[in-house]
Design a protein around this motif. Structure first.
Motif, PDB file in Angstrom:
ATOM      1  N   ARG A  86       5.510  -7.443 -11.743  1.00 45.79           N
ATOM      2  CA  ARG A  86       5.380  -8.532 -11.100  1.00 45.79           C
ATOM      3  C   ARG A  86       4.887  -9.353 -10.115  1.00 45.79           C
ATOM      4  O   ARG A  86       4.551 -10.864 -10.007  1.00 45.79           O
ATOM      5  N   GLU A  87       5.837  -8.905  -9.650  1.00 48.46           N
ATOM      6  CA  GLU A  87       5.028  -9.634  -8.056  1.00 48.46           C
ATOM      7  C   GLU A  87       4.457  -9.212  -6.687  1.00 48.46           C
ATOM      8  O   GLU A  87       3.870 -10.346  -5.893  1.00 48.46           O
ATOM      9  N   VAL A  88       3.377  -7.994  -6.949  1.00 48.22           N
ATOM     10  CA  VAL A  88       3.378  -6.939  -5.797  1.00 48.22           C
ATOM     11  C   VAL A  88       1.889  -6.791  -5.943  1.00 48.22           C
ATOM     12  O   VAL A  88       1.477  -6.567  -7.636  1.00 48.22           O
ATOM     13  N   GLY A  89       0.635  -6.990  -5.766  1.00 44.40           N
ATOM     14  CA  GLY A  89      -0.793  -6.121  -5.925  1.00 44.40           C
ATOM     15  C   GLY A  89      -0.743  -4.913  -4.064  1.00 44.40           C
ATOM     16  O   GLY A  89       0.063  -5.007  -3.232  1.00 44.40           O
ATOM     17  N   PHE A  90      -1.475  -3.856  -4.948  1.00 42.67           N
ATOM     18  CA  PHE A  90      -2.038  -3.288  -3.364  1.00 42.67           C
ATOM     19  C   PHE A  90      -3.682  -3.271  -3.334  1.00 42.67           C
ATOM     20  O   PHE A  90      -4.038  -3.195  -4.764  1.00 42.67           O
ATOM     21  N   VAL A  91      -3.769  -2.530  -2.381  1.00 41.52           N
ATOM     22  CA  VAL A  91      -4.766  -2.486  -1.699  1.00 41.52           C
ATOM     23  C   VAL A  91      -4.951  -0.721  -0.667  1.00 41.52           C
ATOM     24  O   VAL A  91      -4.342  -1.186   0.243  1.00 41.52           O
ATOM     25  N   PHE A  92      -4.960   0.530  -1.074  1.00 42.60           N
ATOM     26  CA  PHE A  92      -5.469   1.127  -0.106  1.00 42.60           C
ATOM     27  C   PHE A  92      -7.162   2.054   0.453  1.00 42.60           C
ATOM     28  O   PHE A  92      -7.469   0.919   0.329  1.00 42.60           O
ATOM     29  N   GLN A  93      -6.446   2.452   1.572  1.00 42.47           N
ATOM     30  CA  GLN A  93      -7.498   2.929   1.777  1.00 42.47           C
ATOM     31  C   GLN A  93      -8.652   3.594   0.922  1.00 42.47           C
ATOM     32  O   GLN A  93     -10.218   3.184   1.174  1.00 42.47           O
ATOM     33  N   ASN A  94      -8.186   4.648   0.264  1.00 51.26           N
ATOM     34  CA  ASN A  94      -9.093   5.206  -0.025  1.00 51.26           C
ATOM     35  C   ASN A  94      -9.517   4.430  -1.901  1.00 51.26           C
ATOM     36  O   ASN A  94      -9.440   5.134  -3.167  1.00 51.26           O
ATOM     37  N   PHE A  95      -9.290   2.947  -2.123  1.00 50.21           N
ATOM     38  CA  PHE A  95      -9.767   2.995  -3.363  1.00 50.21           C
ATOM     39  C   PHE A  95      -7.978   2.731  -4.270  1.00 50.21           C
ATOM     40  O   PHE A  95      -8.129   2.307  -5.199  1.00 50.21           O
ATOM     41  N   GLN A  96      -8.130   4.644  -4.320  1.00 51.94           N
ATOM     42  CA  GLN A  96      -7.658   4.799  -5.949  1.00 51.94           C
ATOM     43  C   GLN A  96      -7.673   4.071  -6.944  1.00 51.94           C
ATOM     44  O   GLN A  96      -6.894   3.274  -7.879  1.00 51.94           O
ATOM     45  N   ILE A 163       3.286 -11.030  -3.657  1.00 53.27           N
ATOM     46  CA  ILE A 163       2.367 -10.789  -2.064  1.00 53.27           C
ATOM     47  C   ILE A 163       1.524  -9.450  -2.177  1.00 53.27           C
ATOM     48  O   ILE A 163       1.691  -9.003  -3.170  1.00 53.27           O
ATOM     49  N   LEU A 164       1.317  -9.151  -0.939  1.00 52.55           N
ATOM     50  CA  LEU A 164       0.197  -7.723  -1.575  1.00 52.55           C
ATOM     51  C   LEU A 164       0.243  -7.287  -0.441  1.00 52.55           C
ATOM     52  O   LEU A 164       0.006  -7.616   0.816  1.00 52.55           O
ATOM     53  N   PHE A 165       0.191  -6.322  -0.079  1.00 54.26           N
ATOM     54  CA  PHE A 165      -0.021  -5.090   0.858  1.00 54.26           C
ATOM     55  C   PHE A 165      -0.887  -4.135   0.564  1.00 54.26           C
ATOM     56  O   PHE A 165      -1.723  -3.929  -0.186  1.00 54.26           O
ATOM     57  N   ALA A 166      -1.597  -4.549   1.908  1.00 47.95           N
ATOM     58  CA  ALA A 166      -2.631  -4.085   1.713  1.00 47.95           C
ATOM     59  C   ALA A 166      -2.932  -2.743   2.811  1.00 47.95           C
ATOM     60  O   ALA A 166      -2.493  -3.009   4.422  1.00 47.95           O
ATOM     61  N   ASP A 167      -2.826  -1.210   3.247  1.00 50.76           N
ATOM     62  CA  ASP A 167      -3.220  -0.306   3.563  1.00 50.76           C
ATOM     63  C   ASP A 167      -4.211   0.155   4.301  1.00 50.76           C
ATOM     64  O   ASP A 167      -4.840   1.020   3.434  1.00 50.76           O
ATOM     65  N   GLU A 168      -4.520  -0.366   5.658  1.00 58.33           N
ATOM     66  CA  GLU A 168      -6.157   0.493   5.973  1.00 58.33           C
ATOM     67  C   GLU A 168      -6.809   0.045   5.264  1.00 58.33           C
ATOM     68  O   GLU A 168      -7.698   0.906   4.380  1.00 58.33           O
ATOM     69  N   PRO A 169      -7.304  -1.889   4.775  1.00 57.08           N
ATOM     70  CA  PRO A 169      -7.900  -1.833   3.641  1.00 57.08           C
ATOM     71  C   PRO A 169      -9.769  -1.335   3.766  1.00 57.08           C
ATOM     72  O   PRO A 169     -10.642  -1.604   3.560  1.00 57.08           O
ATOM     73  N   THR A 170      -9.932  -1.329   5.190  1.00 60.71           N
ATOM     74  CA  THR A 170     -11.264  -1.226   5.880  1.00 60.71           C
ATOM     75  C   THR A 170     -11.511   0.397   5.887  1.00 60.71           C
ATOM     76  O   THR A 170     -12.656   0.593   6.756  1.00 60.71           O
ATOM     77  N   GLY A 171     -10.268   0.993   6.211  1.00 58.70           N
ATOM     78  CA  GLY A 171     -10.441   2.175   7.302  1.00 58.70           C
ATOM     79  C   GLY A 171     -12.090   2.826   6.464  1.00 58.70           C
ATOM     80  O   GLY A 171     -12.440   3.874   7.382  1.00 58.70           O
ATOM     81  N   ASN A 172     -12.372   3.248   4.989  1.00 59.03           N
ATOM     82  CA  ASN A 172     -13.471   4.093   4.995  1.00 59.03           C
ATOM     83  C   ASN A 172     -14.617   3.322   4.463  1.00 59.03           C
ATOM     84  O   ASN A 172     -15.747   3.606   3.973  1.00 59.03           O
ATOM     85  N   LEU A 173     -14.470   1.870   5.249  1.00 61.64           N
ATOM     86  CA  LEU A 173     -15.616   0.661   5.274  1.00 61.64           C
ATOM     87  C   LEU A 173     -16.233   1.495   6.517  1.00 61.64           C
ATOM     88  O   LEU A 173     -15.879   1.081   7.683  1.00 61.64           O
TER      89      LEU A 173
END
Length: 229
Positions: A86-96, A163-173
């Protein structure tokens, strides 16, 4: 402003053979609704572990976390999963992304799980917003790294997260593509009011956020609102 995340005296350790490895120790900070916030530090400093705890993906050993007004420690596994949906979004380094689903299908999965009848319409609008209107029916293997991360960003915003948590969102770019993804995240933060929390080792990116916190050896060494030197 209302606090969307309150972390108090947080601690986390793991067993490694007969030894206990402390990953986080006495972490206390808070984030206000709508803010942009970065957590920086070298590899092994506890950044990703902290992110997982704040999002309710794992439980802390000590201390407390209040997310969107709810004490995560008081929730069951299923209740935490419901709160995240309901409340959380995620962006990961390896896209998933799911390789057998198209870009559009990847974006609408969270909405369809909630039974949203407008899932497809919302997915198309989000992919248009991230510049992928002509890639709706492409599979991840047919997309560049930057395009895959754009799909991941669209998916992260599909449930209109608080709230959105982004873990190293540009790590593989590469640098140029990474810059576009970050701009996209900040633009969506402005448009939707979603609080943005970024884990990164990139100091330039960290300095783009309103508040920063630096970890080293599982402890806070530079507190929020303090410029990173």
């Amino acid at each position: 402003m209302a606090k969307i995340l309150n972390v108090s005296n947080l601690g986390k350790s793991y067993s490694s053979g007969s030894k206990k490895l402390s990953v986080l120790e006495d972490i206390t900070f808070s984030i206000e609704k709508g803010d942009t916030f970065s957590i920086v530090g070298p590899s092994g400093s506890g950044k990703t572990t902290l992110l997982g705890l704040c999002a309710g993906l794992d439980r802390a050993d000590t201390g407390s976390i209040e997310l969107c007004g709810t004490d995560l420690g008081a929730l069951s596994e299923d209740e935490r999963a419901l709160l995240r949906s309901r409340e959380v979004g995620f962006v990961f380094q390896n896209f998933q992304l799911l390789p057998t689903l198209t870009a559009l299908e990847n974006v609408v999965v969270p909405l369809e799980l909630q039974g949203d009848k407008k899932a497809s319409q919302i997915g198309i609008q989000l992919l248009e917003k991230v510049g992928l209107a002509n890639r709706l029916h492409h599979y991840p293997s047919q997309l560049s790294g930057g395009e895959q991360q754009r799909v991941a960003v669209a998916r992260a915003f599909s449930n209109q997260p608080s709230i959105l948590f982004a873990d190293e969102p540009t790590g593989n770019l590469d640098a140029e593509t990474g810059e576009k993804i970050i701009r996209l995240l900040f633009d969506l933060n402005m448009d939707t009011g979603t609080t943005l929390v970024i884990v990164t080792h990139d100091m330039e990116l960290a300095e783009m956020t309103q508040h920063q916190m630096r970890l080293k050896g599982g402890k806070i060494v530079v507190a929020q609102n303090t410029p990173l030197l």
